[in-house]
Design a protein around this motif. Structure first.
Motif, PDB file in Angstrom:
ATOM      1  N   LEU A 226       2.255   1.397 -14.652  1.00  0.00           N
ATOM      2  CA  LEU A 226       1.302   0.109 -14.710  1.00  0.00           C
ATOM      3  C   LEU A 226       0.744   0.657 -13.318  1.00  0.00           C
ATOM      4  CD1 LEU A 226       2.065  -2.379 -17.469  1.00  0.00           C
ATOM      5  CD2 LEU A 226       0.573  -0.933 -17.313  1.00  0.00           C
ATOM      6  N   TYR A 227       1.954  -0.229 -11.967  1.00  0.00           N
ATOM      7  CA  TYR A 227       1.138   0.187 -10.876  1.00  0.00           C
ATOM      8  C   TYR A 227       0.821   1.266 -10.808  1.00  0.00           C
ATOM      9  CZ  TYR A 227       4.440  -4.011 -10.835  1.00  0.00           C
ATOM     10  OH  TYR A 227       5.930  -5.035 -10.694  1.00  0.00           O
ATOM     11  N   LEU A 228       1.109   2.558 -10.862  1.00  0.00           N
ATOM     12  CA  LEU A 228       0.399   3.138 -10.583  1.00  0.00           C
ATOM     13  C   LEU A 228      -0.849   3.867 -10.814  1.00  0.00           C
ATOM     14  CD1 LEU A 228       3.436   5.513 -10.147  1.00  0.00           C
ATOM     15  CD2 LEU A 228       2.399   4.679  -8.019  1.00  0.00           C
ATOM     16  N   GLY A 229      -1.332   3.229 -12.646  1.00  0.00           N
ATOM     17  CA  GLY A 229      -2.822   4.006 -13.147  1.00  0.00           C
ATOM     18  C   GLY A 229      -2.422   5.203 -13.862  1.00  0.00           C
ATOM     19  N   ASP A 230      -0.332   5.486 -14.313  1.00  0.00           N
ATOM     20  CA  ASP A 230      -0.065   6.290 -14.189  1.00  0.00           C
ATOM     21  C   ASP A 230      -0.109   7.017 -16.116  1.00  0.00           C
ATOM     22  OD1 ASP A 230       0.823   8.871 -15.549  1.00  0.00           O
ATOM     23  OD2 ASP A 230       2.019   9.076 -13.467  1.00  0.00           O
ATOM     24  N   VAL A 231      -1.270   6.594 -16.996  1.00  0.00           N
ATOM     25  CA  VAL A 231      -1.388   6.958 -18.423  1.00  0.00           C
ATOM     26  C   VAL A 231      -0.239   7.658 -18.861  1.00  0.00           C
ATOM     27  CG1 VAL A 231      -2.821   6.549 -19.816  1.00  0.00           C
ATOM     28  CG2 VAL A 231      -4.200   6.205 -18.510  1.00  0.00           C
ATOM     29  N   ARG A 232      -0.198   9.149 -18.722  1.00  0.00           N
ATOM     30  CA  ARG A 232       0.471   9.650 -19.261  1.00  0.00           C
ATOM     31  C   ARG A 232       2.196   9.143 -18.969  1.00  0.00           C
ATOM     32  NH1 ARG A 232      -1.400  14.818 -20.366  1.00  0.00           N
ATOM     33  NH2 ARG A 232      -3.710  15.447 -19.578  1.00  0.00           N
ATOM     34  N   LYS A 233       2.002   8.912 -18.301  1.00  0.00           N
ATOM     35  CA  LYS A 233       3.727   8.419 -18.053  1.00  0.00           C
ATOM     36  C   LYS A 233       3.732   7.373 -18.447  1.00  0.00           C
ATOM     37  CE  LYS A 233       7.372   9.015 -15.671  1.00  0.00           C
ATOM     38  NZ  LYS A 233       8.125  10.109 -15.952  1.00  0.00           N
TER      39      LYS A 233
ATOM     40  N   GLY B  14       0.637  -1.285  -0.153  1.00  0.00           N
ATOM     41  CA  GLY B  14       0.153  -0.036   0.069  1.00  0.00           C
ATOM     42  C   GLY B  14       0.629   1.060   0.195  1.00  0.00           C
ATOM     43  N   TYR B  15       2.245   1.563  -0.633  1.00  0.00           N
ATOM     44  CA  TYR B  15       2.873   2.196  -0.354  1.00  0.00           C
ATOM     45  C   TYR B  15       3.374   2.697  -0.987  1.00  0.00           C
ATOM     46  CZ  TYR B  15       3.986   1.222   4.386  1.00  0.00           C
ATOM     47  OH  TYR B  15       3.938   0.660   5.961  1.00  0.00           O
ATOM     48  N   LEU B  16       2.000   3.942  -2.022  1.00  0.00           N
ATOM     49  CA  LEU B  16       2.266   3.912  -3.772  1.00  0.00           C
ATOM     50  C   LEU B  16       2.570   5.075  -3.200  1.00  0.00           C
ATOM     51  CD1 LEU B  16      -1.514   3.478  -4.309  1.00  0.00           C
ATOM     52  CD2 LEU B  16       0.038   2.169  -4.987  1.00  0.00           C
ATOM     53  N   ASP B  17       3.026   6.044  -3.059  1.00  0.00           N
ATOM     54  CA  ASP B  17       3.714   7.225  -3.070  1.00  0.00           C
ATOM     55  C   ASP B  17       5.494   6.926  -3.041  1.00  0.00           C
ATOM     56  OD1 ASP B  17       4.210   5.965  -0.516  1.00  0.00           O
ATOM     57  OD2 ASP B  17       4.584   7.657   0.338  1.00  0.00           O
ATOM     58  N   LYS B  18       6.048   5.701  -2.415  1.00  0.00           N
ATOM     59  CA  LYS B  18       6.877   4.959  -2.249  1.00  0.00           C
ATOM     60  C   LYS B  18       7.336   4.370  -4.577  1.00  0.00           C
ATOM     61  CE  LYS B  18       8.500   4.474   2.129  1.00  0.00           C
ATOM     62  NZ  LYS B  18       8.303   3.349   3.244  1.00  0.00           N
TER      63      LYS B  18
ATOM     64  N   ILE C  61      -5.932  -0.604 -13.383  1.00  0.00           N
ATOM     65  CA  ILE C  61      -4.961  -0.658 -12.406  1.00  0.00           C
ATOM     66  C   ILE C  61      -4.794  -1.273 -11.441  1.00  0.00           C
ATOM     67  CG2 ILE C  61      -4.499   1.440 -12.523  1.00  0.00           C
ATOM     68  CD1 ILE C  61      -6.655   2.402 -10.217  1.00  0.00           C
ATOM     69  N   PRO C  62      -3.718  -2.406 -10.701  1.00  0.00           N
ATOM     70  CA  PRO C  62      -4.285  -3.370  -9.526  1.00  0.00           C
ATOM     71  C   PRO C  62      -5.548  -2.683  -8.389  1.00  0.00           C
ATOM     72  CG  PRO C  62      -2.139  -2.419 -10.503  1.00  0.00           C
ATOM     73  CD  PRO C  62      -2.841  -2.009 -11.284  1.00  0.00           C
ATOM     74  N   PRO C  63      -5.166  -3.219  -7.673  1.00  0.00           N
ATOM     75  CA  PRO C  63      -6.443  -3.289  -6.290  1.00  0.00           C
ATOM     76  C   PRO C  63      -5.782  -2.043  -5.686  1.00  0.00           C
ATOM     77  CG  PRO C  63      -6.487  -6.084  -7.085  1.00  0.00           C
ATOM     78  CD  PRO C  63      -5.837  -5.414  -8.460  1.00  0.00           C
ATOM     79  N   ALA C  64      -6.185  -1.326  -5.354  1.00  0.00           N
ATOM     80  CA  ALA C  64      -5.553  -0.478  -3.848  1.00  0.00           C
ATOM     81  C   ALA C  64      -5.771  -1.610  -2.280  1.00  0.00           C
ATOM     82  CB  ALA C  64      -6.415   0.824  -3.797  1.00  0.00           C
ATOM     83  N   PRO C  65      -4.911  -1.430  -2.116  1.00  0.00           N
ATOM     84  CA  PRO C  65      -4.851  -2.289  -0.717  1.00  0.00           C
ATOM     85  C   PRO C  65      -6.028  -1.510  -0.067  1.00  0.00           C
ATOM     86  CG  PRO C  65      -2.460  -2.412  -1.195  1.00  0.00           C
ATOM     87  CD  PRO C  65      -3.628  -0.895  -2.138  1.00  0.00           C
ATOM     88  N   LEU C  66      -6.415  -1.873   0.941  1.00  0.00           N
ATOM     89  CA  LEU C  66      -7.423  -1.401   1.923  1.00  0.00           C
ATOM     90  C   LEU C  66      -6.542  -0.583   3.069  1.00  0.00           C
ATOM     91  CD1 LEU C  66     -10.141  -4.308   2.213  1.00  0.00           C
ATOM     92  CD2 LEU C  66     -10.537  -2.748   0.895  1.00  0.00           C
ATOM     93  N   MET C  67      -5.784  -1.054   3.646  1.00  0.00           N
ATOM     94  CA  MET C  67      -4.467  -0.022   4.004  1.00  0.00           C
ATOM     95  C   MET C  67      -3.502  -0.390   4.054  1.00  0.00           C
ATOM     96  SD  MET C  67      -5.227  -1.421   8.288  1.00  0.00           S
ATOM     97  CE  MET C  67      -4.323  -0.959   8.118  1.00  0.00           C
TER      98      MET C  67
END
Length: 736
Positions: A260-267, A234-238, A318-324
């Motif tokens: 792909l993990y972040l779902g950042d299409v522009r990147k 769940g540490y998407l900022d990292k 995008i991958p499902p986001a962790p609940l926490m």
């Protein structure tokens, strides 16, 4: 002479200087250890827990500790500030000559009369290595001050240098196998190679220790795994930082995965464009509604614009986001009970103070886990500690003062508060370890599963070298002294030690010896079966059963001196039958040599057998010699048969042979003289007459010609002929 100390003990066995203070340790023959100030000439303290002389002592270089080893086979580690023994290490089987701390690692080396050098981890309180090779008492052993070497000297007239460099790898492997992740981290730091960090990461991931997994991936610069770890925790900022690092390292595939993990299409479009994949970049931009970028790419592609399917609805995958965001898996929180706290408040009040300066060897060192926010190109680290100190309590937290009414007094709950936390009991010593500490009997060590010490005991007591026939017996002894419980299908099987004579009324604090699957009454049943096979002429089967008895006896444990004597008598009985049967089997194989056949048959009559079997042997040998033309010898065996209470048929046949032989002499010379007492060599099957030199087996007592010395006994098939051994030990009453 600087100073002189006097003590009432008549012998001082060991001495050691303190590395920094003007102190010396003196270990005495009386079992007392004294600590002196050699400048003041005063006795500072005395320590008395050893049972017998203490031969070796040594101060630790940095901790308030010293170690001692004595004739009670024990190594004790003491804290001289708290004036007590911290723990005792068990494992040596004879007097301990010297002990020494390692200058850097948490190791102790010890030398013993059991012909071994042992290396111990005094933090985990386990033996990590046993160095074997000396064949006499090891008088001293010492660590090299810098290299991974140990030197030892023995009464076998050798000095040996041992390479212990593999111990660090062994320590790492043992830590992983036992799940001790902190010790594994410390060992991985010492080894510092990619393979060990990789294995550490796998084990830490299995335990759910995210921090150490992250650290291991950082040390190996495995940024792809590290990014995926941040994703699933769940540490998407990292993950965003990992995408930046991948780009700086020109790792475009890793950068694309992170996007792909972040779902950042522009990147993703940017990466595809930078790598020359304009068509894929156009499709990605057009599919996800990035019209301006798609038009620009279409202009660059010209006529090579790829077509998109009509009527298809597109969505961002995008991958499902962790609940926490999660860190390490939760562990059982253990708190000390009221009794532990009470002890700390009384007898151990100042112990914590004594250990405030404990070094990093206790496994409490900093893991040096790198913050991914500080990782830049090539994995180098930038220190932002000063900025963190400035912004530590400000940043965007809006910590203004608030105008609040005065705090009302909170009523206190009446009565003592009761903690809802589970207090785990202190783990006790395994019963199998108690068995080995209390016993010098090989059978009980085998039952405990300590096959190594059982083999050493048998080697010292009976000179046994060939343990192949004993392997299934060792396994039976261990399995038979344990029962196994299964709680759940997915849970591991629980092993429970079975004690001899256990009852529900027995005290849980008093442990009895192991329940053994082998006992003396079983040997009696086996002996009867072997006798029966001998009577029926099934010699190979009888030989197998007699050998089974000889192989089982070393693991027997009996309760009284009378039974010890009976066990020793049984060894003599079985030895005689094995010797005779081996000669008989050999005789039947030598059909083309009648002289040797008669000799072997004659030697068989010299064995101490039951009367029924002696009559059968004499009858057979009498007939063989009569047919071979050795009439005088045949008549002698006939007279011996008549003296052994033969049945009617045997008596009649013996009288006929005596009458037929008369005064006739032997037709051929045999290597046999019944007038001269002799024993038969168990290897060559030749007579050793009284007065001739011979050697014996230290276990079964079989006799051999001197040339056989050093070879494996051919009768018991276990011991070395002529080996120096202390003798059979099968009862606790023998050591009292």
């Amino acid at each position: 002479m600087l100073t002189k100390f006097e003590t009432k003990s008549n012998r001082v066995k060991g001495l050691a200087f303190h590395p920094r203070r003007p102190w010396i340790l003196a270990s005495l023959h009386s079992g007392v250890i004294q600590m002196w100030d050699y400048r003041m000439g005063t006795l500072l303290d005395r320590f008395d827990e050893h049972d017998g002389p203490v031969r070796g002592v040594h101060f630790h270089a940095t901790q308030p500790l010293f170690v001692s080893g004595g004739d009670d086979y024990k190594i004790k580690v003491w804290n001289y500030k708290t004036h007590r023994c911290l723990f005792t290490l068990h494992g040596h089987l004879d007097y301990i000559r010297t002990v020494q701390f390692h200058a850097e690692y948490p190791w102790i080396v010890s030398a013993s009369d059991d012909q071994t050098i042992r290396i111990w981890n005094w933090q985990s309180r386990t033996c990590v290595a046993v160095l074997t090779g000396h064949n006499h008492y090891v008088m001293c052993a010492s660590f090299h001050p810098e290299e991974d070497l140990v030197v030892s000297a023995s009464l076998d007239q050798t000095v040996r240098v041992w390479d212990i460099g593999a111990l660090r790898k062994k320590r790492f492997n043992l830590a992983l196998e036992s799940g001790n992740i902190q010790i594994a981290v410390a060992s991985a730091k010492e080894l510092d190679d990619k393979d060990h960090w990789y294995r550490l990461g796998i084990e830490a991931l299995r335990q759910g220790n995210v921090g150490i997994v992250e650290y291991a991936y950082q040390r190996t610069k495995n940024f792809d795994r590290l990014a995926f770890l941040y994703l699933i925790t769940g540490y998407l900022d990292k993950v965003g930082f990992m995408c930046k690092i991948a780009g700086q390292n020109n790792n475009f595939m890793g950068q694309f995965h992170n996007a792909l993990y972040l779902g950042d299409v522009r990147k993703r479009v940017e990466i595809l464009e930078n790598t020359g994949q304009l068509a894929l970049a156009y499709v990605t931009a057009a599919t996800h509604g990035l019209t301006e970028i798609a038009d620009r790419l279409a202009a660059e592609l010209g006529e090579n614009i790829p077509s998109l399917p009509d009527g298809k609805a597109s969505s961002l995958l995008i991958p499902p986001a962790p609940l926490m965001s999660c860190s390490d898996w939760p562990l059982l929180r253990v708190m000390r009970g009221i009794f532990d706290a009470g002890l700390d408040a009384t007898g151990r009040a100042d112990q914590d103070e004594d250990y405030d300066d404990a070094g990093g060897d206790w496994g409490d060192e900093d893991l040096e886990i790198v913050d991914v926010n500080n990782v830049v190109e090539n994995g180098d680290v930038v220190d932002h500690s000063e900025e963190d100190e400035v912004n530590e309590e400000e940043g965007g937290w809006d910590l203004e003062d608030l105008e609040l009414p005065p705090e009302t007094e909170t009523p206190k709950a009446a009565g003592p508060a009761r903690s809802a936390l589970f207090v785990a009991p202190t783990p006790g010593m395994p019963v199998s370890q108690i068995w080995t500490q209390k016993s010098s009997l090989a059978g009980e060590h085998a039952a405990a599963g300590n096959f190594d010490t059982a083999m050493r005991l048998l080697s010292r007591q009976l000179g046994i070298k060939n343990f192949a026939p004993l392997k299934p017996l060792f396994l039976d002894a261990h399995m038979g002294s344990h029962t196994f419980l299964r709680a759940f299908t997915s849970a591991p099987v629980i092993s429970v030690a079975v004690e001899k004579g256990w009852s529900e009324s027995a005290s849980p604090n008093v442990r009895g010896p192991p329940a053994l699957v082998f006992n003396f009454s079983q040997m009696d049943d086996k002996l009867k079966a072997a006798y029966k096979a001998t009577t029926e002429g099934k010699f190979p089967e009888a030989l197998r059963q007699f050998l089974s008895i000889l192989h089982t006896i070393p693991l027997l444990v009996v309760d009284s001196r009378r039974e010890v004597d009976e066990v020793k008598e049984l060894i003599v009985i079985v030895r005689e039958y094995v010797l005779g049967l081996k000669m008989e089997v050999k005789r039947k194989e030598m059909k083309d040599d009648p002289i040797r056949q008669q000799e072997l048959a004659a030697y068989f009559t010299n064995c101490k057998l039951q009367k029924v079997h002696m009559r059968l042997v004499l009858t057979s040998t009498m007939g063989l010699c009569f047919k071979g033309g050795n009439y005088a010898t045949a008549a002698n065996f006939a007279r011996m048969l008549l003296e052994n209470s033969p049945n009617e048929a045997q008596s009649k046949k013996a009288r006929q042979v005596v009458q037929a032989c008369g005064d006739r002499k032997d037709g051929r010379q045999l290597n046999y003289d019944f007038r001269n007492p002799f024993v038969v060599c168990g290897a060559t099957f030749v007579p050793i007459y009284q007065g001739q030199k011979n050697v014996s087996c230290p276990y079964c007592g079989s006799r051999f010609v001197p040339s056989v010395e050093g070879e494996l006994c051919s009768i018991c098939e276990l011991s070395v002929v002529g080996a120096d051994a202390s003798g059979l030990l099968c009862s606790a009453t023998q050591s009292r």
